[in-house]
Design a protein around this motif. Structure first.
Motif, PDB file in Angstrom:
ATOM      1  N   ARG A 146     -39.147 -28.839  70.519  1.00 34.65           N
ATOM      2  CA  ARG A 146     -39.156 -30.286  70.330  1.00 34.65           C
ATOM      3  C   ARG A 146     -37.798 -30.879  70.710  1.00 34.65           C
ATOM      4  NH1 ARG A 146     -43.336 -32.699  67.500  1.00 34.65           N
ATOM      5  NH2 ARG A 146     -45.005 -31.226  67.106  1.00 34.65           N
ATOM      6  N   LYS A 177     -30.089 -35.096  67.753  1.00 35.75           N
ATOM      7  CA  LYS A 177     -31.417 -35.192  67.158  1.00 35.75           C
ATOM      8  C   LYS A 177     -31.647 -34.007  66.231  1.00 35.75           C
ATOM      9  CE  LYS A 177     -36.341 -35.525  68.127  1.00 35.75           C
ATOM     10  NZ  LYS A 177     -37.399 -35.717  69.131  1.00 35.75           N
ATOM     11  N   ILE A 184     -34.118 -32.229  62.778  1.00 36.50           N
ATOM     12  CA  ILE A 184     -35.306 -32.240  61.931  1.00 36.50           C
ATOM     13  C   ILE A 184     -34.841 -32.685  60.555  1.00 36.50           C
ATOM     14  CG2 ILE A 184     -37.166 -30.839  60.953  1.00 36.50           C
ATOM     15  CD1 ILE A 184     -36.380 -28.773  63.251  1.00 36.50           C
ATOM     16  N   HIS A 217     -34.377 -39.167  65.072  1.00 35.93           N
ATOM     17  CA  HIS A 217     -34.641 -37.846  64.505  1.00 35.93           C
ATOM     18  C   HIS A 217     -36.136 -37.607  64.296  1.00 35.93           C
ATOM     19  CE1 HIS A 217     -30.328 -37.493  63.731  1.00 35.93           C
ATOM     20  NE2 HIS A 217     -30.364 -38.649  63.088  1.00 35.93           N
ATOM     21  N   ASP A 218     -36.477 -36.354  64.087  1.00 35.67           N
ATOM     22  CA  ASP A 218     -37.837 -35.954  63.727  1.00 35.67           C
ATOM     23  C   ASP A 218     -37.894 -35.959  62.198  1.00 35.67           C
ATOM     24  OD1 ASP A 218     -40.322 -34.879  63.443  1.00 35.67           O
ATOM     25  OD2 ASP A 218     -39.925 -33.031  64.546  1.00 35.67           O
ATOM     26  N   CYS A 229     -43.276 -41.328  61.861  1.00 34.42           N
ATOM     27  CA  CYS A 229     -42.852 -40.159  61.085  1.00 34.42           C
ATOM     28  C   CYS A 229     -44.025 -39.612  60.266  1.00 34.42           C
ATOM     29  CB  CYS A 229     -41.704 -40.545  60.135  1.00 34.42           C
ATOM     30  SG  CYS A 229     -40.277 -41.309  60.959  1.00 34.42           S
ATOM     31  N   ARG A 274     -48.789 -28.868  63.398  1.00 32.79           N
ATOM     32  CA  ARG A 274     -47.838 -29.373  64.391  1.00 32.79           C
ATOM     33  C   ARG A 274     -47.740 -28.502  65.635  1.00 32.79           C
ATOM     34  NH1 ARG A 274     -42.314 -32.088  63.496  1.00 32.79           N
ATOM     35  NH2 ARG A 274     -43.141 -34.152  63.111  1.00 32.79           N
TER      36      ARG A 274
END
Length: 289
Positions: free
Chosen positions: A37, A176, A178, A201-202, A266, A288
């Motif tokens: 990702r 970026k 998680i 960001h994730d 999100c 995911r």
């Protein structure tokens, strides 16, 4: 108050449990859910049949009068940040554990999942303000440090300001990452901060709640206190309409949180203190991949 020996014992227990879960359940799922990702630019090369047209570099192509594609490579390491709400409401609990206990255990498992995959893990512990910032690093000792802070850190303030925590994340974390936000999300003002953080960001929210957050017992007249404001009021829990309104308020707030996360692009998980969080996380990771 836990003694030093109690703290060390509890940290060791959490490490053992986290490692066992990571090795037997989460290693593959975590890797599949998040690896790839984060992509970084590598180089440009001449366009060939089958290349994704979205990655054509139009500036280079115009310069050389021939199509060129951008090549990307998977980032070899990722950064996981835990944003952990340690405000007064986290101390509430009526069944197996307080919300804080569940958040601590989930946070430890997530941190060790990242570290076992050779990724960095860090944490921001917050209430109305930032209570503790732990910069992301690798290694077992760092995982143990995060776990110890989750276990022992007590908030200096009672309230919750999620937006401030998200803003602090954006200011301290350039790349970026998680980001897991662990909270009961009783702060009603975080949607804009979430939208901004979600662009960079994730972000995954984990909404932890106690069964009594959702449903009042039929126990007659109760004196209830808001843990964060100190406001007190009497509730006649024997009244059906009172219990119904209480439950509807919980579901309304849960739906509002869900919409806020959806609009920000999100994810949001709901986990009860009496629920098996392992199954919830595993299902999320698998979904995911």
């Amino acid at each position: 108050m836990l003694s030093t020996a109690d703290i060390l014992k509890k940290v060791k227990e959490l490490e053992i449990k986290s490692k066992r879960l990571t090795q037997h359940l989460f290693t593959g799922e975590y890797h599949s859910a998040f690896k790839g990702r984060g992509m970084s630019f590598k180089e440009v090369r001449e366009y060939t049949a089958g290349d994704d047209v979205r990655f054509i570099d139009w500036n280079v192509s115009a310069r050389f009068n021939h199509p060129y594609s951008k090549l990307f490579e998977e980032e070899r390491e990722l950064t996981m940040m835990l944003l952990v709400d340690i405000s007064a409401s986290s101390l509430f609990g009526t069944v197996h554990a307080r919300k804080k206990d569940l958040v601590t255990e989930i946070g430890a498992v997530l941190a060790f999942s990242a570290i076992s995959n050779n990724d960095k893990a860090g944490a921001i512990l917050f209430s109305e303000g930032i209570e503790k910032y732990i910069p992301p690093k690798k290694g077992r000792d760092h995982g143990l440090y995060i776990t110890r802070e989750l276990l022992t850190r007590e908030s200096k303030k009672k309230g919750t300001d999620i937006t401030q925590a998200l803003r602090y994340l954006n200011n301290t974390t350039r790349q970026k990452s998680i980001v897991f936000v662990l909270s009961d999300f009783l702060d009603p003002r975080f949607s804009e901060g979430l939208r901004v953080a979600g662009k960079k960001h994730d972000v995954i929210g984990i909404k932890v709640y106690d069964p009594m957050d959702m449903q009042l017992p039929d126990a007659g007249m109760l004196l209830v206190e808001d843990a964060e404001t100190g406001e007190e009021r009497y509730l006649d829990s024997s009244g059906y309409q009172v219990r119904k309104a209480y439950q509807e308020a919980f579901f309304s707030h849960s739906e509002w949180c869900k919409q806020a996360f959806t609009k920000a692009g999100c994810d949001l998980l709901h986990i009860s203190t009496k629920e098996d969080y392992v199954k919830v996380l595993q299902k999320f990771f698998i979904g995911r991949t």
